[in-house]
Design a protein around this motif. Structure first.
Motif, PDB file in Angstrom:
ATOM      1  N   ASP A 258     -26.694  27.301  27.859  1.00  0.00           N
ATOM      2  CA  ASP A 258     -27.240  28.585  27.408  1.00  0.00           C
ATOM      3  C   ASP A 258     -26.333  29.755  27.784  1.00  0.00           C
TER       4      ASP A 258
ATOM      5  N   SER B 164     -27.304  32.952  19.549  1.00  0.00           N
ATOM      6  CA  SER B 164     -27.300  32.221  20.821  1.00  0.00           C
ATOM      7  C   SER B 164     -26.760  30.804  20.713  1.00  0.00           C
TER       8      SER B 164
ATOM      9  N   LEU C 199     -24.516  33.042  24.045  1.00  0.00           N
ATOM     10  CA  LEU C 199     -24.880  34.408  23.676  1.00  0.00           C
ATOM     11  C   LEU C 199     -24.044  35.433  24.435  1.00  0.00           C
TER      12      LEU C 199
ATOM     13  N   ASN D  97     -26.363  38.939  18.480  1.00  0.00           N
ATOM     14  CA  ASN D  97     -27.341  38.240  19.319  1.00  0.00           C
ATOM     15  C   ASN D  97     -27.550  36.786  18.917  1.00  0.00           C
TER      16      ASN D  97
END
Length: 446
Positions: free
Chosen positions: A321, A343, A324, A341
């Protein structure tokens, strides 16, 4: 009652009762996890924290699974009986699932932002693998296999009914090009809804093709039409015109044999005609093949950014993760600034590589090598109606995972991860049953 969030004490009390139920029926906990998987954006509040109900039921099931294992181990010790050699039933798929978990743990060590990385490791690695481990080791009955499949179909029906109600009442609508109304349903994005339905629709379609009684075929057709219509309202190009048709084509070919060629031709004609009609009526679909502007342009740019990340960090990627932050901070192209934005890279291979590095690519390759021949053998060796529907549905769901995943997300969302590892658990369990000749039995309830 737990989902109503009446109060913390009431919620905790109901979860205690739910734990007692799950302890006696582990399959119930797994079925509930699948049934609530699409609703992860609507959590249950526990004091100052909030968790998706699917995560809660899975953790309760995991706790019950551990307690049952300890109780069984204690009984064997008390009776001085040997502990079964569990390693004798280990399959190659089990090793790849364990390698996936190991890749996630390794990627934590080089993730620049630990908080989102730890959250992703818990929700997309530990918990889905826990689901897999529970189902693999609990020796599920035929009824518990049914619970998982029908829970997934039931979740698809529930999401579709809710989505259609929202569409008619002008809720959960995303306005796209030319003021097109795209249905997002219980998700934040129409594409997420299309991704979920692409995993479920093949099961309903397989049931429609295989059941022989008129009443059941009508029910299967109604469910298929309900979910298919909802998918159309998402106006997801990757789902409606690529992923779902590919899944239906494979299911048709396997279910109908030689007649499946005709089914594939019909699907292809419908897709082409539907795309031409949609292109003439909607600005969104008219631009579907235009990569110089709009959504396609930004999707190409984000893939190019992912390739640049891989070029800079080919062995490790960014970690869990992390895309982004790196994308909008360093790797975004100047002409892609209106979409900062994003991701994930919108491609299954790039996504595995950016998150997990080269080890993740190896895990993905191992799945792509192991799963197709295994599923084909399973389908050829099964004769019971339910087993054939389940096998075909799994094949279609995985085809959609890969094909739609070439243009969007694949398994790195809570519901998609749970469904993916549920299908892997079903494959491993079906292989075990096929080894002992229990897949050809046809029960009276079919």
């Amino acid at each position: 009652l737990a989902y109503l969030n009446l109060s913390t004490l009431v919620t905790l009390a109901t979860l205690v009762v739910l734990f007692w139920c799950i302890y006696h029926r582990l399959g119930l906990g797994l079925a509930l996890t699948i049934a609530f998987a699409p609703f992860f954006l609507f959590p249950v509040e526990l004091y100052r924290f909030a968790f998706p109900i699917a995560e809660i039921t899975l953790l309760l099931t995991g706790a019950a699974w551990v307690l049952r294992g300890l109780a069984a181990w204690g009984m064997l010790r008390r009776q001085r009986r040997p502990i079964p050699a569990w390693w004798r039933s280990v399959q190659p798929l089990d090793a790849v699932v364990l390698a996936y978990l190991g890749c996630g743990a390794l990627a934590l060590t080089w993730s620049a932002y630990p908080d989102p990385a730890l959250t992703e490791f818990r929700t997309l690695f530990i918990e889905p693998v826990l689901f897999y481990a529970i189902f693999r080791t609990m020796r599920p009955t035929e009824a518990e296999h049914r619970w998982l499949v029908w829970a997934l179909v039931g979740a698809g029906v529930a999401v579709s009914v809710i989505g259609l109600f929202q569409y008619l009442t002008d809720q959960a609508i995303i306005t796209a090009e030319d003021a097109s109304r795209r249905l997002a349903g219980v998700y934040g994005s129409p594409n997420n809804l299309a991704l979920f339905l692409g995993r479920v629709i093949p099961f309903a379609f397989a049931a429609f093709l295989l059941v022989r009684t008129r009443r059941l075929r009508v029910i299967a057709l109604m469910i298929f039409g309900l979910m298919g219509g909802t998918a159309l309202l998402t106006q997801s190009v990757g789902g409606v015109f690529i992923g779902i048709p590919a899944a239906l084509a494979i299911v048709s070919m396997l279910a109908l044999g030689r007649r499946g060629v005709l089914g594939v031709a019909v699907i292809a004609v419908l897709v082409v005609l539907g795309f031409l009609l949609a292109s003439s009526q909607s600005e969104r679909f008219a631009r579907a093949l235009d990569f110089s502007q709009g959504t396609n342009f930004y999707r190409v740019r984000v893939m190019q950014s992912a390739l640049q990340i891989i070029q800079d960090r080919p062995l490790t990627g960014l970690g869990l993760d992390q895309f982004l932050y790196a994308f909008r901070g360093t790797y975004i192209y100047p002409d892609a600034w209106p979409e900062p934005n994003l991701s994930h890279p919108h491609n299954i291979l790039l996504d595995f590589w950016v998150r997990l590095g080269l080890p993740g690519v190896i895990v993905l390759g191992a799945w792509l090598i192991l799963i197709p021949p295994s599923l084909y053998r399973l389908y050829r060796s099964t004769h019971g109606l339910f087993w054939r529907i389940a096998t075909l549905g799994i094949i279609g769901a995985l085809v959609d995972t890969v094909v739609h995943g070439l243009l969007d997300n694949s398994i790195f969302v809570i519901d998609l991860a749970i469904i993916f590892f549920a299908t892997l658990a079903l494959i491993a369990s079906l292989e075990h049953r096929a080894r002992y000749g229990t897949l050809s039995a046809s029960s009276s309830s079919e």
